[in-house]
Scaffold this motif. Sequence first.
Motif, mmCIF file in Angstrom:
data_model
loop_
_atom_site.group_PDB
_atom_site.id
_atom_site.type_symbol
_atom_site.label_atom_id
_atom_site.label_comp_id
_atom_site.label_asym_id
_atom_site.label_seq_id
_atom_site.Cartn_x
_atom_site.Cartn_y
_atom_site.Cartn_z
ATOM 1 N N ARG A 174 0.846 -1.207 0.000
ATOM 2 C CA ARG A 174 0.000 0.000 0.000
ATOM 3 C C ARG A 174 0.881 1.257 0.000
ATOM 4 N NH1 ARG A 174 -3.012 -3.134 3.515
ATOM 5 N NH2 ARG A 174 -2.063 -2.138 5.318
ATOM 6 N N ARG A 175 1.994 1.201 0.715
ATOM 7 C CA ARG A 175 2.897 2.363 0.794
ATOM 8 C C ARG A 175 3.567 2.649 -0.542
ATOM 9 N NH1 ARG A 175 8.326 2.680 4.522
ATOM 10 N NH2 ARG A 175 9.074 4.671 3.708
ATOM 11 N N TRP A 176 4.013 1.594 -1.253
ATOM 12 C CA TRP A 176 4.871 1.786 -2.417
ATOM 13 C C TRP A 176 4.194 1.595 -3.767
ATOM 14 C CZ3 TRP A 176 9.011 4.342 -1.374
ATOM 15 C CH2 TRP A 176 9.632 4.200 -0.130
ATOM 16 N N PHE A 177 3.084 0.908 -3.813
ATOM 17 C CA PHE A 177 2.446 0.634 -5.102
ATOM 18 C C PHE A 177 1.717 1.883 -5.580
ATOM 19 C CE2 PHE A 177 0.355 -2.082 -8.247
ATOM 20 C CZ PHE A 177 1.329 -3.054 -8.442
ATOM 21 N N PRO A 178 1.703 2.137 -6.899
ATOM 22 C CA PRO A 178 0.990 3.325 -7.404
ATOM 23 C C PRO A 178 -0.467 3.323 -6.943
ATOM 24 C CG PRO A 178 2.251 2.299 -9.166
ATOM 25 C CD PRO A 178 2.330 1.373 -7.982
ATOM 26 N N SER A 179 -0.962 4.487 -6.545
ATOM 27 C CA SER A 179 -2.339 4.579 -6.041
ATOM 28 C C SER A 179 -3.328 4.145 -7.114
ATOM 29 C CB SER A 179 -2.643 6.010 -5.588
ATOM 30 O OG SER A 179 -2.555 6.890 -6.677
ATOM 31 N N GLY A 180 -4.412 3.556 -6.649
ATOM 32 C CA GLY A 180 -5.449 3.096 -7.560
ATOM 33 C C GLY A 180 -5.164 1.747 -8.210
ATOM 34 N N ARG A 181 -4.026 1.122 -7.871
ATOM 35 C CA ARG A 181 -3.658 -0.143 -8.510
ATOM 36 C C ARG A 181 -3.422 -1.255 -7.483
ATOM 37 N NH1 ARG A 181 -1.979 -0.519 -13.600
ATOM 38 N NH2 ARG A 181 -0.712 -2.232 -12.878
ATOM 39 N N THR A 182 -3.958 -1.142 -6.290
ATOM 40 C CA THR A 182 -3.658 -2.111 -5.241
ATOM 41 C C THR A 182 -4.844 -3.010 -4.913
ATOM 42 O OG1 THR A 182 -4.192 -0.481 -3.546
ATOM 43 C CG2 THR A 182 -1.868 -0.668 -4.186
ATOM 44 N N ALA A 183 -5.666 -3.337 -5.905
ATOM 45 C CA ALA A 183 -6.838 -4.182 -5.659
ATOM 46 C C ALA A 183 -6.440 -5.547 -5.113
ATOM 47 C CB ALA A 183 -7.647 -4.341 -6.936
ATOM 48 N N VAL A 184 -5.280 -6.046 -5.523
ATOM 49 C CA VAL A 184 -4.782 -7.333 -5.034
ATOM 50 C C VAL A 184 -3.696 -7.035 -4.012
ATOM 51 C CG1 VAL A 184 -3.621 -9.465 -5.708
ATOM 52 C CG2 VAL A 184 -5.295 -8.439 -7.240
ATOM 53 N N GLY A 185 -3.751 -7.712 -2.875
ATOM 54 C CA GLY A 185 -2.734 -7.505 -1.850
ATOM 55 C C GLY A 185 -1.394 -8.087 -2.274
ATOM 56 N N ALA A 186 -0.412 -7.963 -1.397
ATOM 57 C CA ALA A 186 0.908 -8.527 -1.649
ATOM 58 C C ALA A 186 0.768 -10.033 -1.859
ATOM 59 C CB ALA A 186 1.833 -8.222 -0.485
ATOM 60 N N HIS A 187 1.546 -10.560 -2.803
ATOM 61 C CA HIS A 187 1.425 -11.984 -3.104
ATOM 62 C C HIS A 187 2.679 -12.489 -3.803
ATOM 63 C CE1 HIS A 187 -0.089 -9.681 -6.505
ATOM 64 N NE2 HIS A 187 0.387 -10.650 -7.285
ATOM 65 N N LEU A 188 2.908 -13.780 -3.658
ATOM 66 C CA LEU A 188 3.982 -14.471 -4.373
ATOM 67 C C LEU A 188 3.284 -15.387 -5.372
ATOM 68 C CD1 LEU A 188 7.072 -16.234 -2.795
ATOM 69 C CD2 LEU A 188 5.967 -16.978 -4.903
#
Length: 168
Positions: free
Chosen positions: A27-41
């Motif tokens: 959430r801190r580093w990803f471009p705003s408006g593009r974080t619909a999916v959380g962190a994942h491998l």
Amino acid sequence: MPAPLRPLVVTLALPDDVQSELDALRRRWFPSGRTAVGAHLTLFHAVPGELEDQVRADLAEAVERGPVAVRLSGVMSLGKGAAYAVESPDLARRHDTLQRAWWPHLTRQDQQRLRAHVTLQNKVEPAVARATVESLRAEFRPADVEAPGFDLWRYDGGPWTHLARFAG
């Protein structure tokens, strides 16, 4: 003839505390408006939806050996983003087994050797990405994690729908 089913995505399931920390970084580093999916491998990006029954059976079998030992080992540059690198001979073995089972149905991307990582930032200018990598490296501490298993998702043209967790 019926339309093909939406593709399946397979990710490593992380412990809740680790997932929360990685989600906060994303959430801190990803471009705003593009974080619909959380962190994942991501282990597989687009397994044909028609294979869902086989995928479910193979993932259930893959977790019979228990949790997956992984190490968050460092910060890596993605050129236009940043990620945590993940090392795990155990994960690599399980990925190889699944890859062989689904090989004829996989995209070229999913047929490649696993380069395990958790993307924290993507699709930014290279200078922004370099600054993020430097910042993350300054704060990074390696961590050994017992991942409970795997998550199965359906790609719905943008967002993903969680279908099942397979935990050992």
